[in-house]
Design an enzyme around this catalytic site. Structure first.
Site, PDB file in Angstrom:
ATOM      1  N   TYR A 156       0.644  -1.076   0.012  1.00  0.00           N
ATOM      2  CA  TYR A 156      -0.018   0.005   0.105  1.00  0.00           C
ATOM      3  C   TYR A 156       0.700   1.272  -0.118  1.00  0.00           C
ATOM      4  CZ  TYR A 156      -3.868   2.973   1.303  1.00  0.00           C
ATOM      5  OH  TYR A 156      -4.663   4.123   1.665  1.00  0.00           O
ATOM      6  N   LYS A 160       1.174   4.115  -2.735  1.00  0.00           N
ATOM      7  CA  LYS A 160       0.731   5.472  -2.714  1.00  0.00           C
ATOM      8  C   LYS A 160       1.583   6.467  -2.727  1.00  0.00           C
ATOM      9  CE  LYS A 160      -3.502   5.018  -1.973  1.00  0.00           C
ATOM     10  NZ  LYS A 160      -4.585   5.643  -2.738  1.00  0.00           N
TER      11      LYS A 160
END
Length: 251
Positions: A156, A160
C-alpha cells in the site's frame, strides 16, 4: 458557493467512504459527477440518489479502472453523456495488509494495480480530451502511508508513494496546457478501507493521540481539500501534496 457550475467531474471509487464524500461535495458545488465503482452497484446508486435529492446531477458508471480498457471506457462514456471532463479524482483503492514475509504476490499485485495502475489508466484516458480543451484538474488520492510508511503495508505504501512521484511528473508534462495535477494525502479517516487497522486493539486511540489536532479525519475534510485543488482558486498550484491528516505527518 458553486465553484463547479457547468463542469463535469469523474470520481473513481465513489460508492462509499472518501470517494462518496468527494462526489457529494463536488455535486453540491454544481458539478455533474460521474460516480465510478467496480462492484458496489448499490452503494453507487445510493450516492447518485443522494446527489439527485440535493438537486444535483450524477451518472453511475461501472468500470474496473485497474484495467486499461475499462478506464478508457469510463472516460468515453462520460464524454458521450456530458461532452467534457473538467475534473478527474483518482480515489479508487484497496488494502491487502500483511507483513512482507507473509505477503503473497497476488496481494502485492492487487494493491499496485488498483492503487497505482488505475491512476495511470485514468490519467492517460483524460489527458487527450483535457489537452484539446486546454484546461483540466487532476487530483490523485495518496495517503500518509505514502509519505511515512506503515508496518504491514509495504504494498500500500509503495503504491501511494508512487502516486506522488507520478503526479509530480505528470504536472510537469501537462502544465503548459493549463492542466494541474495535485495530490491529497489523507491521514486516518474511518472508512471501510481503514477499518482493519483502526479496529485492532487500541489503534483508534493511538491514532488520535499521534495526531496533533487530537481527532480522526472525516471524508468531508478530505473532500474540502479536493474541491479546493480542483477549483479555479487553485489554478496556480500544481505538483503539490496536501496532507489532510491533522498534522500526523509533517514534512
Amino acid at each position: 458557493m458553486r465553484r463547479f457550475e457547468g463542469k463535469v467531474a469523474i470520481v473513481t471509487g465513489a460508492s462509499r467512504g472518501i470517494g462518496r464524500g468527494i462526489a457529494l461535495r463536488l455535486a453540491d458545488e454544481g458539478a455533474k459527477v460521474v460516480i465510478n465503482h467496480r462492484g458496489s452497484a448499490d452503494g453507487a446508486a445510493a450516492v447518485a440518489e443522494e446527489i439527485s435529492a440535493r438537486g444535483g446531477a450524477a451518472l453511475v458508471i461501472q468500470a474496473d479502472v485497474s484495467q486499461y480498457d475499462e478506464a478508457q471506457r469510463l472516460v468515453q462514456e462520460t464524454l458521450a453523456a456530458f461532452g467534457q471532463v473538467d475534473v478527474l479524482v483518482n480515489n479508487a483503492g484497496l488494502t491487502r495488509d500483511t507483513l512482507i514475509m507473509m505477503m503473497k504476490e497476488e496481494q502485492w499485485d492487487a494493491v499496485i494495480d488498483t492503487n497505482l495502475k488505475s491512476v495511470f489508466n485514468c490519467c492517460k484516458a483524460v489527458a487527450r480530451p483535457m489537452v484539446k480543451r486546454k484546461r483540466g484538474r487532476i487530483v490523485n488520492i495518496s495517503s500518509v502511508s505514502g509519505l511515512a510508511g506503515q508496518a504491514g503495508q509495504t504494498n500500500y505504501a509503495a503504491s501511494k508513494s508512487a502516486v506522488i512521484g507520478f503526479s509530480k511528473s505528470l504536472a510537469k508534462e501537462l502544465g503548459s496546457r493549463n492542466i494541474t495535477v495535485n495530490v491529497v494525502a489523507p491521514g486516518f479517516v474511518p472508512t471501510a478501507l481503514t477499518e482493519s487497522i483502526l479496529s485492532e486493539g487500541d489503534n483508534t486511540q493511538r491514532a488520535i493521540e499521534a495526531t496533533p489536532l487530537g481527532r480522526l479525519g472525516t471524508a468531508e475534510d478530505v473532500a474540502a481539500a479536493v474541491a479546493f485543488l480542483a477549483s479555479d482558486e487553485a489554478s496556480f498550484i500544481t505538483g503539490q501534496v496536501l496532507s489532510v491528516d491533522g498534522g500526523l505527518v509533517m514534512q
